[in-house]
Enzyme design. Structure first.
Site, PDB file in Angstrom:
ATOM      1  CD  GLU A 197      35.904  45.371  46.974  1.00  0.00           C
ATOM      2  OE1 GLU A 197      35.314  46.402  46.579  1.00  0.00           O
ATOM      3  OE2 GLU A 197      36.948  44.941  46.448  1.00  0.00           O
ATOM      4  CD  GLU A 320      37.362  41.598  44.153  1.00  0.00           C
ATOM      5  OE1 GLU A 320      37.862  42.694  43.767  1.00  0.00           O
ATOM      6  OE2 GLU A 320      36.160  41.449  44.429  1.00  0.00           O
TER       7      GLU A 320
END
Length: 517
Positions: A197, A320
């Site tokens: 991220e 994810e």
């Protein structure tokens, strides 16, 4: 108004009260001639972060624990995950990965420095579970490790050294250090994430900046032995950030990258996520809408990737995904512990069908997370362990692993609606394994109506059908430590095969796996 009141009354009652089936049948045609891609087993992978009781108390209890363990790893967890056929496990994060310095977690445990887990609850991380513990655990699980490297607060040299430590068998400082720490042969780690991220907790970078960082890190990550080529995964987009994918695909040379990630959670509202087990039908509908959005996201990100990589060499890695709700009352808000209901089973079933049907580009996905965090497959409480509805879906669906996709078309006239919005009630995917056995997975997200499914299987020459079903009386139903088997798979008797026609009566809120030969 009257219809609305009736729906509110109906939601949460037993499935037996809704034996009436929807007006229009769903017709599905399964292709016998089109050669689909192989559904990579890695689509069924998982995720374990240093977060709450995922590692400590979940996987790892220490070798002095009274809970039966192998070198500190819970034996009951190992047995359950092996039965589920876990293909790969991502570690150590998540946001934690970009604050993790791997040398803190190797060597004598009593000499490892402690740190504060700034992302998840501000608790002390004593680093007693490190590289050796994780990679040896993966060997127990029969799973391939997926290691997320530190780009946010680390260095190129640090990550390059970690790759060499885990993969090199030649004479060099990192393999010497590994041997000194008790491991002679390398683990041969193939999957490596280059940060996590990067657009957020991994550094709040722009796509252009991260693309350059990735190029630099990736250049120095090759296994110096030239054996077992590593698989480098870029920190990819957040849900619908298509510019992120476009920028990376355009600016990263394709000889430096094997995969690009995508993260998407079925979240109703990030500021008001609602309860995991006490939710209304409106909240259920909103959750399923967000889960089904995955199909559009994968389609659009894949379309961008196709523009730069028409041969589909680079994998889309959805590392994810899952449902995200408020934590359970009385638990640490930084530990992200939530219950797991039939809603989660349906999120899992529909999402896995989506991944299967996009197997030409989606070649790895990691449910978040494996134990005691978010949409877990296992929950633990001291010596107790329970399997969640999501676990059962993952175990049922493992028949698709490394099977050949059988493309299908759905004439989904039946929809599940609320107000002016409608969602497809039924999702499906199909595959043929190496022995010629066909498996079809079906979900019905409608909480009030069974669905009549008419499948056309022409050309497949199938004679027998059997099945398993996961369903329960209410969408909110879940397993607890006092009632650990309230939701579990049972034999399914609602399918009838006549020639090339397969008729299925799919109950409300159900996940079904059919086996045909």
């Amino acid at each position: 108004m009257k219809a609305t009141l009736l729906r509110k009354f109906a939601f949460g009652l037993t499935l037996a009260a809704f034996s009436a089936q929807a007006q229009n049948p769903v017709s599905i045609t399964v292709s016998s001639s089109a050669q689909g891609p192989v559904i990579s087993k890695y689509i069924y992978s998982h995720f374990a972060e240093h977060l709450g009781h995922s590692i400590y108390g979940g996987f790892y209890v220490g070798d002095t624990s009274k809970i039966p363990n192998t070198n500190g790893i819970r034996n009951d967890v190992v047995a359950a995950l092996r039965k589920m056929k876990i293909p790969s496990l991502r570690w150590p994060g998540g946001c934690f990965a970009d604050t993790y310095h791997w040398r803190d977690g190797v060597g004598p445990k009593d000499k490892r420095p402690a740190i504060v887990n700034r992302w998840w609850g501000g608790v002390t991380e004593d680093n007693s579970f490190g590289t050796h513990d994780f990679l040896n655990m993966c060997e127990l699980l029969g799973a391939d490790p997926y290691v997320a490297g530190n780009v946010g607060s680390g260095t190129v040299q640090e990550l390059a050294d970690w790759v060499q430590y885990a993969t090199s068998d030649s004479k060099n400082p990192m393999s010497d250090l590994r041997k000194a720490n008790g491991r002679d042969k390398p683990w041969g780690v193939r999957f490596w994430g280059v940060g996590n991220e990067a657009w957020g907790c991994g550094g709040n970078m722009t796509a252009e900046y991260y693309a350059n960082e990735f190029r630099k890190y990736s250049t120095f990550m090759a296994n110096s032995d030239g054996e077992g080529k590593i698989f480098r995964i870029a920190s990819g987009a957040n849900s619908g950030d298509y510019n992120w994918t476009e920028t990376l695909m355009k600016n990263i040379p394709h000889n430096l990258i094997e995969g690009i990630a995508l993260h998407h959670y079925a979240v109703i509202d990030w500021n008001n996520k609602s309860s995991a087990s006490e939710f209304s039908e409106k909240q259920y509908f909103q959750s399923m809408r967000q889960a089904l959005l995955m199909d559009s996201l994968v389609t659009k990100h894949a379309r961008i990737m196709d523009k730069y990589d028409p041969k589909k060499r680079i994998a889309l890695v959805v590392d994810e995904w899952g449902g995200w709700y408020d934590v359970e009352k009385g638990t640490n808000p930084g530990f992200l512990f939530q219950q797991n209901t039939m809603r989660d089973a349906l999120i899992a079933g529909t999402t896995l069908n989506i991944f299967n049907n996009h197997a030409d580009r989606v070649r790895m996905a990691n449910l978040a997370q494996c134990i005691n965090v978010l949409q877990s497959v296992i929950l633990t409480d001291q010596q107790k362990m329970i399997l969640t509805p999501t676990y059962h879906v993952m175990e049922m669906y493992n028949v698709h692993q490394d099977a050949t996709l059988l493309p299908l078309t759905i004439n989904n006239d039946t929809s599940y609606g609320m107000g002016n919005e409608k969602l497809p009630a039924v999702s499906a995917s199909a595959s043929k394994d190496k022995s010629g056995v066909v498996h079809i997975t079906l979900t019905n997200i409608d909480p009030a109506h069974q669905q009549k499914i008419a499948l056309n299987l022409s050309g497949l020459n199938l004679k027998n059908v059997s099945g398993r079903i996961l369903t329960s009386a209410k969408v909110q139903d879940h397993n607890t430590f006092t009632e650990p088997e309230k939701v579990k798979p049972v034999a399914f008797k609602g399918a009838s095969l006549k020639g090339s026609n397969l008729d299925v009566n799919l109950p409300p809120v159900s996940v079904v796996v059919l086996t045909l030969n």
